[in-house]
Design an enzyme around this catalytic site. Structure first.
Site, short mmCIF file in Angstrom:
data_model
loop_
_atom_site.label_atom_id
_atom_site.label_comp_id
_atom_site.label_asym_id
_atom_site.label_seq_id
_atom_site.Cartn_x
_atom_site.Cartn_y
_atom_site.Cartn_z
N TYR A 117 -2.56 0.25 0.40
CA TYR A 117 -3.75 -0.43 -0.10
C TYR A 117 -3.48 -1.13 -1.42
O TYR A 117 -4.12 -2.13 -1.74
CB TYR A 117 -4.93 0.55 -0.17
CG TYR A 117 -5.31 0.96 1.23
CD1 TYR A 117 -5.83 0.01 2.10
CD2 TYR A 117 -5.08 2.22 1.71
CE1 TYR A 117 -6.11 0.32 3.41
CE2 TYR A 117 -5.37 2.55 3.02
CZ TYR A 117 -5.88 1.60 3.87
OH TYR A 117 -6.16 1.91 5.16
N TRP B 114 13.30 2.80 4.12
CA TRP B 114 12.62 2.75 2.81
C TRP B 114 11.79 4.00 2.59
O TRP B 114 11.42 4.32 1.47
CB TRP B 114 11.78 1.48 2.68
CG TRP B 114 10.39 1.57 3.27
CD1 TRP B 114 10.05 1.39 4.57
CD2 TRP B 114 9.17 1.85 2.57
NE1 TRP B 114 8.69 1.56 4.73
CE2 TRP B 114 8.13 1.84 3.52
CE3 TRP B 114 8.85 2.11 1.24
CZ2 TRP B 114 6.80 2.08 3.18
CZ3 TRP B 114 7.52 2.35 0.92
CH2 TRP B 114 6.52 2.35 1.88
N SER C 226 -11.52 -13.39 -1.34
CA SER C 226 -12.92 -13.46 -1.76
C SER C 226 -13.15 -14.51 -2.84
O SER C 226 -14.29 -14.92 -3.08
CB SER C 226 -13.38 -12.10 -2.27
OG SER C 226 -13.19 -11.12 -1.29
N THR D 157 -13.35 -1.87 5.84
CA THR D 157 -12.49 -3.03 6.05
C THR D 157 -13.21 -4.06 6.91
O THR D 157 -13.15 -5.27 6.65
CB THR D 157 -11.16 -2.61 6.71
OG1 THR D 157 -10.66 -1.46 6.03
CG2 THR D 157 -10.14 -3.71 6.65
N GLU E 292 -0.28 3.35 -1.39
CA GLU E 292 0.61 2.22 -1.65
C GLU E 292 0.29 1.05 -0.71
O GLU E 292 0.32 -0.12 -1.11
CB GLU E 292 2.06 2.67 -1.48
CG GLU E 292 3.10 1.55 -1.43
CD GLU E 292 3.29 0.85 -2.76
OE1 GLU E 292 2.91 1.43 -3.79
OE2 GLU E 292 3.81 -0.28 -2.76
N ARG F 156 11.97 1.53 16.67
CA ARG F 156 12.32 0.72 15.51
C ARG F 156 13.62 1.24 14.90
O ARG F 156 14.11 2.30 15.26
CB ARG F 156 11.19 0.76 14.48
CG ARG F 156 10.89 2.12 13.95
CD ARG F 156 9.61 2.14 13.12
NE ARG F 156 9.83 1.58 11.79
CZ ARG F 156 9.16 1.97 10.70
NH1 ARG F 156 8.25 2.91 10.78
NH2 ARG F 156 9.40 1.42 9.54
N ASP G 109 -5.74 -12.54 -23.99
CA ASP G 109 -4.44 -12.12 -23.44
C ASP G 109 -4.64 -10.76 -22.81
O ASP G 109 -5.76 -10.24 -22.75
CB ASP G 109 -3.38 -12.04 -24.55
CG ASP G 109 -1.96 -12.21 -23.99
OD1 ASP G 109 -1.62 -11.46 -23.06
OD2 ASP G 109 -1.22 -13.08 -24.47
N SER H 62 7.61 0.59 -14.38
CA SER H 62 7.11 -0.78 -14.53
C SER H 62 5.70 -0.91 -13.94
O SER H 62 4.80 -1.47 -14.58
CB SER H 62 8.08 -1.75 -13.86
OG SER H 62 7.46 -2.99 -13.65
N SER H 63 5.51 -0.37 -12.74
CA SER H 63 4.21 -0.48 -12.09
C SER H 63 3.13 0.25 -12.89
O SER H 63 2.01 -0.23 -13.01
CB SER H 63 4.24 0.13 -10.69
OG SER H 63 5.04 -0.64 -9.87
N HIS I 143 -1.59 10.44 8.93
CA HIS I 143 -1.55 9.67 10.18
C HIS I 143 -0.20 8.99 10.39
O HIS I 143 0.07 8.47 11.45
CB HIS I 143 -2.72 8.66 10.27
CG HIS I 143 -2.66 7.54 9.30
ND1 HIS I 143 -3.77 7.01 8.70
CD2 HIS I 143 -1.63 6.82 8.81
CE1 HIS I 143 -3.42 6.02 7.90
NE2 HIS I 143 -2.13 5.90 7.95
N HIS I 144 0.65 9.02 9.35
CA HIS I 144 2.02 8.54 9.53
C HIS I 144 2.90 9.63 10.16
O HIS I 144 4.08 9.41 10.38
CB HIS I 144 2.63 8.15 8.18
CG HIS I 144 1.90 7.02 7.51
ND1 HIS I 144 2.25 5.71 7.71
CD2 HIS I 144 0.85 7.00 6.67
CE1 HIS I 144 1.43 4.93 7.00
NE2 HIS I 144 0.57 5.69 6.37
N HIS J 282 15.83 -4.09 2.71
CA HIS J 282 14.81 -5.11 3.02
C HIS J 282 13.42 -4.55 2.71
O HIS J 282 12.61 -5.18 2.03
CB HIS J 282 14.92 -5.52 4.49
CG HIS J 282 13.71 -6.24 5.02
ND1 HIS J 282 13.43 -7.55 4.71
CD2 HIS J 282 12.70 -5.82 5.83
CE1 HIS J 282 12.29 -7.91 5.31
NE2 HIS J 282 11.83 -6.87 6.00
N LYS K 173 -15.65 -6.13 4.96
CA LYS K 173 -15.03 -7.24 4.23
C LYS K 173 -14.86 -8.46 5.13
O LYS K 173 -15.22 -9.58 4.76
CB LYS K 173 -13.67 -6.81 3.68
CG LYS K 173 -13.81 -5.80 2.59
CD LYS K 173 -12.54 -5.66 1.81
CE LYS K 173 -12.83 -5.13 0.44
NZ LYS K 173 -13.39 -6.12 -0.46
N HIS L 260 0.47 6.07 1.58
CA HIS L 260 -0.70 5.41 2.14
C HIS L 260 -1.51 4.65 1.09
O HIS L 260 -1.82 3.48 1.30
CB HIS L 260 -1.56 6.29 3.03
CG HIS L 260 -2.34 5.39 3.92
ND1 HIS L 260 -1.80 4.79 5.03
CD2 HIS L 260 -3.57 4.85 3.76
CE1 HIS L 260 -2.67 3.94 5.54
NE2 HIS L 260 -3.75 3.96 4.79
#
Lengths: 532, 376
Positions: free
Chosen positions: A263, A147, A274, A334, A261, A456, A111, A175-176, A308-309, A82, A337, A259
């Site tokens: 963002y 994951w 925006s 943040t 990732e 979790r 293009d 791909s990314s 921080h993870h 998931h 924004k 991390h």
């Protein structure tokens, strides 16, 4: 902010390009940014429904205490796949699809800069996910280590499907990276004359910064999965203390990717909001320059907050302090924004069409996720929050009501431009209100069970969590069903039904994409517009 | 060495009435000074966040209500203000400093595990905890005591469903107790919410944490890091006793373990009957082996191998004993030589060689295990 000064070709029949080939070949061979954008978006939606179906399995098992539907091993596969599907299959491809459709149209380019690579970067994706999904049918099942695939659970203690997992992540990464290179090259080289950096729409800015993040961190992920592969199959000991390695080093490498990732999955959302808020406030975006600087600051800070993870892994107190303070700092740009969006609305002339509804929901719910993120940054308290449902609530607020709501807002905002017809507004409003209510029934009580102590990634739980989990599951089923309304709406929209729309579509919409005809012709801006 | 009381049922602790509220909304204050500080910090953060949210959303909803086109609102023209933008960059920065100061203080206090009165080595493994008192000759495993039939719904679930163990950790109140935390296999995380202690158990490395509990009681937590199939089924239960009661308890434990060692030596000389071996073996198999190899001995195809009909369980007795004693490197199979007594090992291997149609008729005795352990 910009105006087109030359005439735009309103019909594309008289130039040398052939009409696109029909049938499957059109989609297989296409190098057209609009076709590839459409492919990405449909692929992302199919993956969203697939990953969502797995979430339904998870919530069905957690509906009441005890093991009823699946065994713990399969439950772990569901949470793992998931997560992988939603991150790499739904959110990221959806943003890439939007970039494909919109970046050339917003900067006045005909293009993407590298159209053949564009075709490749899409068409390897379905194979990556076929490999990942097929691993679920192997003997012993698919990846079951989360994951985040922490070693040594993903190395010594994992099944043979790990090889397929590693290979599919490699393909997703390639791909990314190709998609990101394409975005960067396009924006650097193909802006229309007069489209200076500080005139670029914010969606283009945020995607440019995102693309740099992708290029910086996807190779780190590729390194991490490769080390997992060699530890598991070829006897290396990168993450095995018995051979001189360190399992915690895996987490450092993973979160150095992980991390930024996070963002990668939210900066384009900032860009979308925006674009949408000024349109429906009929007022220019407040603080355009500070929006650009805030995005860049968030991106830079994202490289120095990864640990921080990992506050509970036993880092030295100095490191914990550093990562706590650096993480708290991110809330400043943040916050800027969010304040800018509110200031854009302030004394505007607001109307509440469907894209605006999703954008407003985004601002409120993403902010809730951001504030719980600020709480999580505080190291001593994080010892209590870490790996509980409080964290699950936090990242679903920023990813579902953040990233995914922004993607839905974007689809509703630009869909009439793509199809030339207004979508079914009644269905869209049903989709919005059902999603809004159910998503909060789904994720809000997770804060409570998390604070009360529910870890979790568990398939069964203590009796004290039973009542809230029932609510959470009901909210989950309702949110899942609500997305079928979206599916129906999209099918209807793609069958070209509905009221024709004007070129501008929304009163108050500004930008190059609103100055070309609706639906957007197959080829646009073959002669670049000149922007004053 | 000994694994005593594995078969003792969890009812002693299951009977204690759960004081956990069905609709508990918030973190608990806990029973240590640190956990209270953490709770206060959590509430401070929460209140600041609520105030910020009310301010931001208030302004937003004011606009939504009063600056709407349907009310004839005309858009204003402003789109930047250096003063305002500097203000809302600097003010949040100041708020952050206000948050960071108490957080840093608490963090430094939490991470100072020096000068302990009692030290316990906590070792996680799939899917149980092992506690070893460093100052006394006491060690034991602590496993989930909830019955499988409660999980599958055949039996009614007790109040402490999934939060009860066969042998809880016992610590004294009002003393600094230091936990050294490590793992034998994957990463686990030892978490007791009431102590505000959550620390990862990393294989090959030792972490530390500490708690000074102010109130006697039973405190329950769970493994907090995904550690494989039964991650949800390895709770932590800690009983905090008054120091005098604790001293009495640890003395008794030490005596029991010494007696068990003597008993083990006595059993070495004896042969047990097949019935005895099989019935003991089945109990041990259920608690130590069935999580992976399954109660029916069929394992999980592709993940955990079957014992039923396996070549090693049917023929190669030396290899069978070796794997059970020393584990199998590169796989999830743990070494059980240190987890079970020799007579328990003998019983469980006998059981595996004679259950589910593995009718080898082989009997393994404690002295065979002793011989294998001593390299004979």
């Amino acid at each position: 902010m910009s105006t087109v000064t030359d005439t735009i070709h309103h019909d594309d029949d008289h130039h040398e390009h052939h009409a696109p080939p029909s049938g499957i070949k059109r989609w297989l061979y296409t190098t057209n940014h609009k076709d590839i954008g459409t492919l990405y978006l449909w692929f992302a939606f199919i993956m969203f429904l697939t990953g969502g179906a797995m979430a339904m399995v998870i919530r069905a098992e957690l509906f009441q205490p005890g093991l009823q539907i699946v065994d713990p091993n399969f439950f772990n596969q569901m949470t793992t796949v998931h997560g992988l599907i939603m991150v790499f299959g739904a959110v990221m491809p959806a943003f890439t699809g939007l970039a494909n459709w919109l970046v050339p149209m917003m900067i006045g380019a005909p293009d993407m800069a590298l159209p053949r690579m564009n075709n490749w970067s899409f068409w390897i994706l379905p194979f990556a996910f076929l490999i990942l999904l097929s691993s679920l049918f192997m003997e012993g099942g698919g990846p079951a280590f989360g994951w985040t695939f922490y070693a040594p659970l993903s190395t010594t203690y994992s099944g043979d499907s790990t090889a397929l997992f590693v290979f599919s992540v490699h393909i997703m990464g390639i791909s990314s990276i190709m998609g990101a290179i394409n975005v960067i090259v396009t924006i650097f080289n193909m802006r229309a004359p007069g489209m200076t950096w500080m005139k670029m729409p914010l969606f283009v800015w945020t995607w440019l910064i995102t693309a740099f993040l992708l290029i910086a961190v996807m190779p780190v992920l590729a390194g991490a999965v490769t080390m997992v592969l060699t530890d598991k199959f070829f006897g290396t000991s990168f993450f095995d203390a018995a051979g001189g390695g360190d399992p915690v080093m895996f987490q450092h490498i993973f979160w150095f990717f992980g991390h930024p990732e996070v963002y990668i999955m939210i900066l384009p959302a900032f860009g979308i909001i925006s674009q949408i808020v000024p349109t429906f406030a009929r007022k220019r975006l407040f603080g355009y320059a500070s929006m650009v600087y805030a995005t860049a600051s968030i991106a830079l800070l994202s490289f120095i907050v990864w640990a921080h993870h990992m506050f509970t892994t036993g880092m030295p107190v100095f490191a914990e302090m550093f990562f706590m303070l650096a993480t708290m700092l991110i809330s400043v740009p943040t916050g800027v924004k969010v304040f800018n969006w509110v200031a854009t609305m302030w004394r505007g002339s607001l109307s509440f069409e469907v894209p605006m509804l999703f954008a407003l929901a985004f601002i409120v719910l993403f902010t809730i996720g951001g504030l719980s993120g600020l709480m999580l940054a505080i190291t001593p308290v994080d010892f209590q929050y870490h790996d509980t449902y409080f964290v699950v609530a936090h990242f679903h607020y920023v990813l579902v009501t953040g990233a995914i709501f922004s993607i839905m807002a974007a689809v509703y905002y630009w869909l009439p431009k793509w199809t030339g017809k207004m979508f079914d507004i009644t269905l869209a409003k049903w989709h919005f209100w059902c999603s809004l209510v159910s998503v909060n029934v789904l994720f809000f009580p997770m804060h409570f069970v998390g604070l009360a102590g529910m870890p979790r990634r568990i398939p069964d739980y203590a009796l004290q969590f039973a009542d809230f989990n029932k609510w959470i599951s009901l909210g989950g089923f309702a949110f899942g069903l609500s997305q079928l309304i979206f599916l129906a709406l999209l099918i209807k929209a793609c069958s070209k039904k509905g009221e024709p729309v004007s070129d501008q579509v929304w009163e108050g919409a500004e930008g190059l994409e609103w100055e070309i005809p609706s639906p957007a012709p197959y080829h646009t801006f073959e002669t670049p517009p000149v922007i004053k | 060495m000994a694994m005593l009381g594995v078969f003792q049922s969890g009812t002693t602790f299951a009977e204690s009435v759960s004081d956990l509220d069905q609709y508990q909304l918030n973190m608990r204050r806990g029973v240590t000074d640190i956990s209270a500080e953490v709770y206060d910090l959590h509430m401070l953060m929460f209140i600041i966040c609520v105030v910020i949210a009310v301010g931001v959303f208030g302004a937003m909803f004011y606009s939504i209500l009063f600056h709407r086109k349907s009310r004839g609102a005309k858009p204003a023209n402003f789109h930047e203000s250096v003063k305002v933008e500097i203000a809302w960059t600097v003010v949040p920065f100041i708020i952050l400093i206000v948050m960071a100061i108490p957080a840093a203080k608490t963090l430094i206090a939490m991470e100072d595990a020096s000068e302990p009165d009692v030290t316990v080595l906590v070792t996680g493994s799939q899917w149980k905890w092992h506690y070893k008192y460093m100052d006394n000759d006491v060690e034991f495993f602590s496993r989930l005591a909830t019955q499988p039939d409660e999980i599958s719904g055949k039996l009614e679930k007790g109040v402490n469903y999934l939060l009860e163990v066969d042998q809880p950790l016992v610590i004294p109140t009002d003393k600094r107790v230091r936990f050294l935390i490590t793992s034998d296999d994957v990463i686990h995380s030892w978490w007791v919410p009431d102590f505000a202690v959550k620390q990862d158990a990393n294989p090959g490395f030792i972490n530390d944490a500490w708690a000074q509990v102010n109130e006697p009681g039973i405190y329950r937590g769970q493994c907090a890091e995904l550690c494989g199939k039964d991650h949800g089924f390895m709770p932590v239960v800690v009983i905090a006793k008054e120091p005098a009661e604790y001293d009495k308890w640890i003395g008794e434990r030490q005596a029991i373990q010494e007696k068990a060692k003597a008993e083990e030596q006595r059993l070495l000389a004896m042969n047990m009957s097949k019935e005895e071996l099989m019935s003991n073996g089945q109990k041990i198999y259920t608690s130590a082996c069935a999580a992976c190899h399954m109660p029916n001995g069929e394992g999980l195809p592709g993940v955990f191998p079957a014992l039923k009909g396996s070549d090693i369980a049917l023929n190669d007795m030396a290899t069978h004993i070796d794997i059970v004693l020393n584990g199998k490197t590169g796989t999830a199979m743990a070494a059980f030589a240190k987890q079970l007594t020799m007579s328990e090992l003998a019983a469980v291997i006998t059981y595996e060689r004679n259950a589910w149609g593995n009718d080898t008729g082989d009997l393994v005795q404690a002295k065979d295990i002793n011989a294998a352990l001593n390299g004979q």
